[in-house]
Scaffold this motif. Structure first.
Motif, PDB file in Angstrom:
ATOM      1  N   ARG A 190       0.809  -1.216   0.000  1.00 54.47           N
ATOM      2  CA  ARG A 190       0.000   0.000   0.000  1.00 54.47           C
ATOM      3  C   ARG A 190       0.841   1.265   0.000  1.00 54.47           C
ATOM      4  O   ARG A 190       0.336   2.358   0.207  1.00 54.47           O
ATOM      5  CB  ARG A 190      -0.949   0.014   1.207  1.00 54.47           C
ATOM      6  CG  ARG A 190      -1.869  -1.187   1.291  1.00 54.47           C
ATOM      7  CD  ARG A 190      -2.936  -1.156   0.218  1.00 54.47           C
ATOM      8  NE  ARG A 190      -3.996  -0.209   0.543  1.00 54.47           N
ATOM      9  CZ  ARG A 190      -5.001   0.106  -0.280  1.00 54.47           C
ATOM     10  NH1 ARG A 190      -5.054  -0.434  -1.488  1.00 54.47           N
ATOM     11  NH2 ARG A 190      -5.931   0.965   0.092  1.00 54.47           N
ATOM     12  N   VAL A 191       2.154   1.113  -0.238  1.00 51.06           N
ATOM     13  CA  VAL A 191       3.045   2.261  -0.440  1.00 51.06           C
ATOM     14  C   VAL A 191       3.769   2.018  -1.765  1.00 51.06           C
ATOM     15  O   VAL A 191       4.437   0.999  -1.940  1.00 51.06           O
ATOM     16  CB  VAL A 191       4.063   2.415   0.708  1.00 51.06           C
ATOM     17  CG1 VAL A 191       4.926   3.661   0.474  1.00 51.06           C
ATOM     18  CG2 VAL A 191       3.347   2.520   2.057  1.00 51.06           C
ATOM     19  N   LEU A 192       3.624   2.955  -2.691  1.00 46.85           N
ATOM     20  CA  LEU A 192       4.111   2.781  -4.047  1.00 46.85           C
ATOM     21  C   LEU A 192       5.140   3.832  -4.411  1.00 46.85           C
ATOM     22  O   LEU A 192       5.100   4.959  -3.915  1.00 46.85           O
ATOM     23  CB  LEU A 192       2.944   2.862  -5.041  1.00 46.85           C
ATOM     24  CG  LEU A 192       1.678   2.053  -4.715  1.00 46.85           C
ATOM     25  CD1 LEU A 192       0.621   2.305  -5.772  1.00 46.85           C
ATOM     26  CD2 LEU A 192       1.988   0.576  -4.588  1.00 46.85           C
ATOM     27  N   GLY A 193       6.050   3.461  -5.316  1.00 52.13           N
ATOM     28  CA  GLY A 193       6.984   4.423  -5.868  1.00 52.13           C
ATOM     29  C   GLY A 193       6.326   5.238  -6.970  1.00 52.13           C
ATOM     30  O   GLY A 193       5.148   5.054  -7.290  1.00 52.13           O
ATOM     31  N   ALA A 194       7.088   6.147  -7.565  1.00 53.73           N
ATOM     32  CA  ALA A 194       6.539   7.025  -8.594  1.00 53.73           C
ATOM     33  C   ALA A 194       6.038   6.251  -9.808  1.00 53.73           C
ATOM     34  O   ALA A 194       5.167   6.722 -10.545  1.00 53.73           O
ATOM     35  CB  ALA A 194       7.595   8.039  -9.021  1.00 53.73           C
ATOM     36  N   ASP A 195       6.570   5.039 -10.020  1.00 53.08           N
ATOM     37  CA  ASP A 195       6.155   4.220 -11.152  1.00 53.08           C
ATOM     38  C   ASP A 195       4.948   3.349 -10.842  1.00 53.08           C
ATOM     39  O   ASP A 195       4.495   2.577 -11.694  1.00 53.08           O
ATOM     40  CB  ASP A 195       7.313   3.345 -11.621  1.00 53.08           C
ATOM     41  CG  ASP A 195       7.829   2.419 -10.524  1.00 53.08           C
ATOM     42  OD1 ASP A 195       7.316   2.499  -9.390  1.00 53.08           O
ATOM     43  OD2 ASP A 195       8.770   1.647 -10.800  1.00 53.08           O
TER      44      ASP A 195
END
Length: 293
Positions: A48-53
Motif C-alpha cells: 500500500r506504499v508505491l513508488g513514482a512508477d
C-alpha cells in the motif's frame, strides 16, 4: 504501457522532506507522527506504499530526499455515517451534490471512505472528481465538483474571483436588536483549539450579508450570503451578532457532544449561481433539502 495514475487509485502523494533518516519507513513515521509505526509496516507489507512508477516498495528501502511516493490513507474500523447524499446534476465538467449533515466533503482525520468525495467517486466511477469548494461537516447542502481535469481551472477561478453567488439558510434565535438586511464584516483568525475561528482586531477579511426570510416566535429563518469564504464564517458571524446557529456544537461555545442525528446544525447551503466560464450560460443550482424548525 499506460502511465501510472495515482488519482485513479485515489492514492495520496508525498515527496520525502530533507532529514537524517536511514530508510523510507523511518522518514514516513517521523513525518506522519499521528500514524503508528506498526500501521506503516503493515501498509508496506500489503503493497500500500508505491513508488513514482506505481510499483510497491519495501519499508527497508533507503531514504532519499525528494523521493516521490504514493500511499493509501486508511482508517481502521471507520465508523459508518448513516446519512445519504443525493446527486443533483452530472455533465462532462461538473457534478453537483446535496450533502447531508454530518458527512465530511473530503477525507481527513477519522474519515476516508465515509466522505462525500469518496462516495461520489465510487457511484460515478470517476476518480478525477475534485471539490471546487468546501462546506463544513456539520453543514448540509450544495457542493460543486469538477469532473474533468482539463476544464478544472476555469471553474476553480470562479471562487477567488468572486464570480459565483452562494446563498445559505440558517435558523437561529431572533435578532430583534438589529435592523435587516445587514452586512457584517470582521477579521477572522484561527483560535484555540485550532479548528475554531474567532474575531480579532484588524482589517476585515470576511463579509456576510444577512436578511430575514421567516419569523417563528423565538427563532427566525435567515438568508446568509458570504462574500468571502473563511472557515466557519457564517457560524462565527451569527454568533457575533448574538444568535449562534441552532444546534451549533462550536459557536458561541465549544460543546463536548457526540453527533446527534436528530439535532443537526441548522445551516444549509441553499443555492449556487454563476455564469459558466466555458459557455457563458447562466447557471443556478438549488438544494432539495430543507431546514425544519
Amino acid at each position: 504501457m499506460t502511465p501510472f495514475d495515482p488519482a485513479r487509485l485515489q492514492a495520496s502523494t508525498v515527496c520525502l522532506p530533507p532529514g537524517p533518516w536511514a530508510t523510507v519507513l523511518d522518514c514516513l513515521c517521523d513525518h506522519f507522527k499521528a500514524i503508528d509505526r506498526s500501521q506503516w509496516v503493515d501498509r508496506f507489507a500489503r503493497g500500500r506504499v508505491l513508488g513514482a512508477d506505481g510499483q510497491a516498495i519495501s519499508a527497508g528501502d533507503p531514504y532519499k530526499r525528494g523521493l516521490r511516493l504514493h500511499y493509501f490513507r486508511e482508517v481502521p474500523n471507520e465508523r459508518v455515517i448513516p446519512v445519504q447524499e443525493a446527486i443533483l446534476h452530472v455533465d462532462e465538467h461538473l457534478v453537483v451534490a446535496d450533502k447531508p449533515h454530518f458527512l465530511p466533503v473530503t477525507p481527513g482525520g477519522a474519515y476516508v471512505e465515509q466522505t462525500l468525495l469518496r462516495r461520489l467517486i465510487h457511484r460515478l466511477d470517476n476518480p478525477h472528481l475534485v471539490p471546487l469548494h468546501r462546506i463544513d461537516r456539520h453543514t448540509a447542502g450544495l457542493v460543486l465538483f469538477s469532473a474533468n481535469p482539463e476544464s478544472r481551472s476555469a471553474y476553480q477561478r470562479l471562487f477567488p474571483e468572486r464570480r459565483i453567488e452562494k446563498r445559505y439558510q440558517a435558523i437561529a434565535a431572533a435578532l430583534g436588536q438589529h435592523t435587516f438586511p445587514l452586512v457584517h464584516r470582521s477579521r477572522l483568525e484561527h483560535g484555540e483549539p485550532f479548528f475554531r475561528m474567532h474575531e480579532v482586531q484588524g482589517p476585515a477579511n470576511s463579509e456576510t450579508h444577512a436578511r430575514v426570510l421567516e419569523k417563528n416566535e423565538e427563532h427566525w429563518r435567515y438568508e446568509l450570503s458570504p462574500i468571502t469564504g473563511k472557515t466557519h464564517q457564517l457560524r462565527v458571524h451569527m454568533a457575533a451578532l448574538g444568535a449562534g446557529i441552532s444546534n451549533d456544537p462550536f459557536y458561541p461555545a465549544l460543546l463536548d457532544v457526540e453527533d446527534d442525528y436528530q439535532r443537526p446544525l441548522k445551516l444549509l447551503a441553499q443555492s449556487l449561481s454563476f455564469d459558466d466560464p466555458l459557455t457563458g450560460q447562466a447557471r443556478r443550482f438549488e438544494t432539495r433539502l430543507r431546514l425544519d424548525w
